[in-house]
Motif scaffolding. Structure first.
Motif, PDB file in Angstrom:
ATOM      1  N   THR A  91     -11.368  37.627  81.265  1.00 51.56           N
ATOM      2  CA  THR A  91     -10.129  38.393  81.439  1.00 51.56           C
ATOM      3  C   THR A  91      -9.474  38.056  82.774  1.00 51.56           C
ATOM      4  O   THR A  91      -8.255  37.815  82.855  1.00 51.56           O
ATOM      5  N   LEU A  92     -10.281  38.016  83.826  1.00 51.62           N
ATOM      6  CA  LEU A  92      -9.760  37.632  85.143  1.00 51.62           C
ATOM      7  C   LEU A  92      -9.287  36.181  85.135  1.00 51.62           C
ATOM      8  O   LEU A  92      -8.259  35.842  85.740  1.00 51.62           O
ATOM      9  N   SER A 135      -6.150  40.857  78.521  1.00 50.29           N
ATOM     10  CA  SER A 135      -5.365  40.554  79.716  1.00 50.29           C
ATOM     11  C   SER A 135      -3.870  40.697  79.472  1.00 50.29           C
ATOM     12  O   SER A 135      -3.099  40.942  80.415  1.00 50.29           O
TER      13      SER A 135
END
Length: 316
Positions: free
Chosen positions: A188-189, A266
């Motif tokens: 996600t990051l 995200s």
């Protein structure tokens, strides 16, 4: 054939040698008195047919070698010996059908342990799969499947269920749950970072993805493939057919589903995220179900074959 290297306390050498000599399928017996130093004892080596090894290992452990000595097992890749060929013919069953339960437990113990290396491979596989789903690139998705190490904990849970080993089950479950949670968080990051660089976009994710759209849209075939993969993967482990395990890895949608869920998260696309999580769950449940049933089936039929062989020997 398998090669056994045993360190035996001197007071049990006669019992061990007697057991090896009476075991059908054992050959090339060597006894070196007093050469072992840590632990102290005699060194005993032999070769044994794979199909006779599991029962032999059980009996050696019953003699206390696991606690007071040592048992090492190695695969023999080449054995040019008429005696070895005769021993394999005399041993009951076929080598490919034999399950070495101690070896399987040891192998899954290593593969199902939550470690930095395991987390690194799972995170890297999920990030590669994220690139594949955004770019709609099937090659990247297949590559990510091959890199992912998640079958180790899955096999650990199946083995634990078949052998009633709660410790292995807990360790494997932790590795699986923490591994996927960490991989999805990292991905996600990663997705947010790639979006900041202009390499990912919500338009690419929402586009009609002909090659990877199935990842977040599970159907009955997803579960059917997972069921079949569970059987194939378990058989590849018990028969040491590692090549088949690679095929299993690239046939189930676990890592790609986790990656698609992370990228969807995200961008706040909860529909794709929910579909991806469902795909992931279907694949995990399918593999666990048939993997466990495969081991239980192998255990049942192998036990029956050993009992039949024992009755034959008793009546002879």
């Amino acid at each position: 054939m398998l090669h056994l290297r045993l360190i035996v306390p001197a007071d049990r050498t006669d019992s061990v040698v007697g057991l090896l000599e009476k075991t059908v399928g054992t050959v090339h017996l060597v006894v070196l008195p007093g050469v072992a130093r840590n632990p102290a004892g005699d060194l005993v080596t032999c070769d044994v047919a794979r199909e006779a090894a599991d029962e032999l290992l059980t009996e050696l452990c019953a003699l206390g070698l696991e606690e007071d000595g040592s048992i090492a097992v190695e695969e023999v890749s080449v054995s040019l010996s008429d005696r070895a060929d005769r021993a394999e013919r005399e041993a009951p069953g076929e080598p490919a059908d034999a399950v070495l339960w101690d070896h399987l437990t040891e192998a899954t113990h290593e593969e199902s342990t939550l470690s930095v290396t395991y987390l690194a491979f799972l995170c890297l596989a999920t990030m590669i799969a994220a690139c594949g789903v955004v770019l709609d690139n099937a090659i990247l998705v297949v590559g990510a499947m091959a890199v992912g190490p998640e079958f180790g904990p899955l096999a650990g849970i199946c083995t634990a269920a078949a052998r009633r080993a709660p410790g292995l089950a807990w360790r494997s479950t932790v590795a699986l749950a923490v591994g996927f949670a960490a991989a999805m968080a990292v991905t996600t990051l990663f997705s947010l970072g790639m979006d900041g660089l202009g390499l990912f976009s919500d338009k690419k994710l929402e586009a009609d993805r002909a090659n990877t759209g199935f990842i977040w849209d599970p159907d009955p075939f997803s579960f059917v493939v997972a069921l079949l993969a569970g059987i194939a993967g378990t058989l590849s482990l018990t028969s040491s057919k590692s090549g088949a395990l690679v095929g299993v890895a690239i046939s189930v949608t676990t890592v790609p589903a986790a990656a698609n869920a992370a990228v969807a998260l995200s961008y706040g696309d909860y529909v794709q995220m929910a579909g991806s999580v469902q795909q992931l769950a279907l694949n995990l449940v399918g593999i666990l179900l048939t993997g466990t049933l495969t081991l239980l089936t192998q255990k049942f039929f192998w036990t029956r074959q050993r009992s039949r062989m024992f009755r034959t020997e008793q009546s002879a």
